[in-house]
Design a protein around this motif. Structure first.
Motif, short mmCIF file in Angstrom:
data_model
loop_
_atom_site.label_atom_id
_atom_site.label_comp_id
_atom_site.label_asym_id
_atom_site.label_seq_id
_atom_site.Cartn_x
_atom_site.Cartn_y
_atom_site.Cartn_z
N LEU A 60 -2.20 0.42 16.21
CA LEU A 60 -2.53 -0.15 14.91
C LEU A 60 -1.26 -0.12 14.07
N LEU A 61 -0.98 -1.26 13.43
CA LEU A 61 0.21 -1.43 12.61
C LEU A 61 -0.25 -1.91 11.24
N ALA A 62 0.12 -1.19 10.17
CA ALA A 62 -0.34 -1.54 8.82
C ALA A 62 0.80 -1.43 7.82
N MET A 63 0.79 -2.35 6.84
CA MET A 63 1.79 -2.37 5.77
C MET A 63 1.12 -1.99 4.45
N ARG A 64 1.87 -1.34 3.60
CA ARG A 64 1.37 -1.00 2.27
C ARG A 64 1.79 -2.07 1.28
N ALA A 75 0.35 -11.74 1.60
CA ALA A 75 0.60 -12.29 0.26
C ALA A 75 -0.72 -12.57 -0.46
N TRP A 76 -1.72 -13.04 0.27
CA TRP A 76 -3.04 -13.31 -0.32
C TRP A 76 -3.60 -12.03 -0.94
N PHE A 77 -3.55 -10.93 -0.18
CA PHE A 77 -4.05 -9.66 -0.71
C PHE A 77 -3.17 -9.14 -1.84
N ALA A 78 -1.86 -9.30 -1.73
CA ALA A 78 -0.94 -8.81 -2.77
C ALA A 78 -1.19 -9.51 -4.10
N ALA A 79 -1.62 -10.77 -4.06
CA ALA A 79 -1.91 -11.51 -5.28
C ALA A 79 -3.19 -11.02 -5.95
N ARG A 80 -4.00 -10.26 -5.25
CA ARG A 80 -5.31 -9.86 -5.76
C ARG A 80 -5.49 -8.35 -5.95
N HIS A 81 -4.64 -7.55 -5.31
CA HIS A 81 -4.82 -6.09 -5.34
C HIS A 81 -3.47 -5.40 -5.56
N PRO A 82 -3.41 -4.46 -6.51
CA PRO A 82 -2.14 -3.77 -6.76
C PRO A 82 -1.77 -2.76 -5.67
N ASP A 83 -2.77 -2.20 -4.98
CA ASP A 83 -2.45 -1.21 -3.96
C ASP A 83 -3.44 -1.34 -2.80
N PHE A 84 -2.92 -1.35 -1.59
CA PHE A 84 -3.75 -1.50 -0.40
C PHE A 84 -2.91 -1.20 0.84
N LEU A 85 -3.60 -0.99 1.93
CA LEU A 85 -2.98 -0.96 3.26
C LEU A 85 -3.49 -2.19 3.98
N TYR A 86 -2.58 -2.98 4.52
CA TYR A 86 -2.94 -4.22 5.22
C TYR A 86 -2.80 -4.00 6.72
N VAL A 87 -3.90 -4.16 7.44
CA VAL A 87 -3.87 -4.04 8.90
C VAL A 87 -3.26 -5.32 9.45
N ARG A 120 -7.75 1.05 -0.86
CA ARG A 120 -8.46 0.06 -0.03
C ARG A 120 -7.64 -0.29 1.21
N ILE A 121 -8.39 -0.70 2.22
CA ILE A 121 -7.81 -1.22 3.46
C ILE A 121 -8.15 -2.70 3.50
N THR A 122 -7.19 -3.53 3.86
CA THR A 122 -7.43 -4.97 3.94
C THR A 122 -7.06 -5.46 5.34
N CYS A 123 -7.68 -6.56 5.72
CA CYS A 123 -7.38 -7.17 7.01
C CYS A 123 -8.00 -8.57 7.01
N GLU A 124 -7.77 -9.29 8.07
CA GLU A 124 -8.46 -10.57 8.26
C GLU A 124 -8.76 -10.72 9.73
N PHE A 125 -9.72 -11.58 10.01
CA PHE A 125 -9.98 -11.95 11.40
C PHE A 125 -10.35 -13.42 11.43
N ASN A 126 -10.21 -14.03 12.59
CA ASN A 126 -10.48 -15.46 12.74
C ASN A 126 -11.97 -15.76 12.62
N VAL A 127 -12.27 -16.79 11.84
CA VAL A 127 -13.63 -17.35 11.86
C VAL A 127 -13.61 -18.74 12.51
N VAL A 128 -12.45 -19.40 12.49
CA VAL A 128 -12.23 -20.65 13.24
C VAL A 128 -10.87 -20.50 13.93
N PRO A 129 -10.83 -20.35 15.26
CA PRO A 129 -11.96 -20.13 16.16
C PRO A 129 -12.57 -18.75 15.92
N PRO A 130 -13.85 -18.60 16.21
CA PRO A 130 -14.53 -17.35 15.86
C PRO A 130 -14.10 -16.16 16.70
#
Length: 166
Positions: A60-64, A75-87, A120-130
């Protein structure tokens, strides 16, 4: 009785195994060679591996927030949250399924975030393709969708996920 997996910090000696794991799941992550891994590791706040029977079988690799990381999702999360760990990525060797390695790495990541006061912890996963296994996995760990975005000139859509830590 099967051996218990060890969760530990990643090191350069693990990089060949990490790159091979990433390559095996590149349809759900993004390409990464050893140079790219070195760069990502240098930006990471959290980079750990799961070892089973002396073999790296997950990572697992995550950025603060605030890292100098050029990535549309970060960048999407950084525009919305001041502090997070991004997976940035989590990969488990298919041959090591059944040891709950993804859940163990997430438990370790959540403990790391709490220890460092990260809310908070943030991440994303594909919905297209699922990517249904990822959707189910993240729902089990308290992640909720907070948005979606299209990537790769409209070829891929991701669900932007956040787990708030209490």
């Amino acid at each position: 009785m099967p051996a218990e997996p060890l969760i530990r910090d990643a090191n350069e000696g693990d990089y060949a195994a990490i790159v091979a794991l990433n390559t095996s799941e590149v349809r759900h992550t993004s390409p990464m060679d050893a140079d790219r891994l070195r760069h990502l590791a240098s930006l990471s706040a959290y980079h750990r591996v799961a070892v089973l029977e002396d073999r790296v079988v997950a990572f697992l690799l995550a950025m603060r927030a605030g890292a100098d990381y050029r990535n549309d999702n970060f960048a999407w999360f950084a525009a919305r949250h001041p502090d997070f760990l991004y997976v940035d990525r989590i990969v488990v060797d298919a041959a090591a399924q059944g040891h709950r390695l993804g859940s163990r790495l997430y438990a370790d990541l959540f403990a790391f975030a709490r220890e460092h006061g990260i809310p908070r912890i943030t991440c994303e996963f594909n919905v297209v393709p699922p990517n249904e296994p990822s959707r189910l996995f993240h729902a089990r760990h308290g992640f909720v969708e907070t948005g979606r975005q299209w990537l790769d000139q409209g070829r891929k859509q991701v669900s932007m996920q956040v787990a708030e830590l209490a």
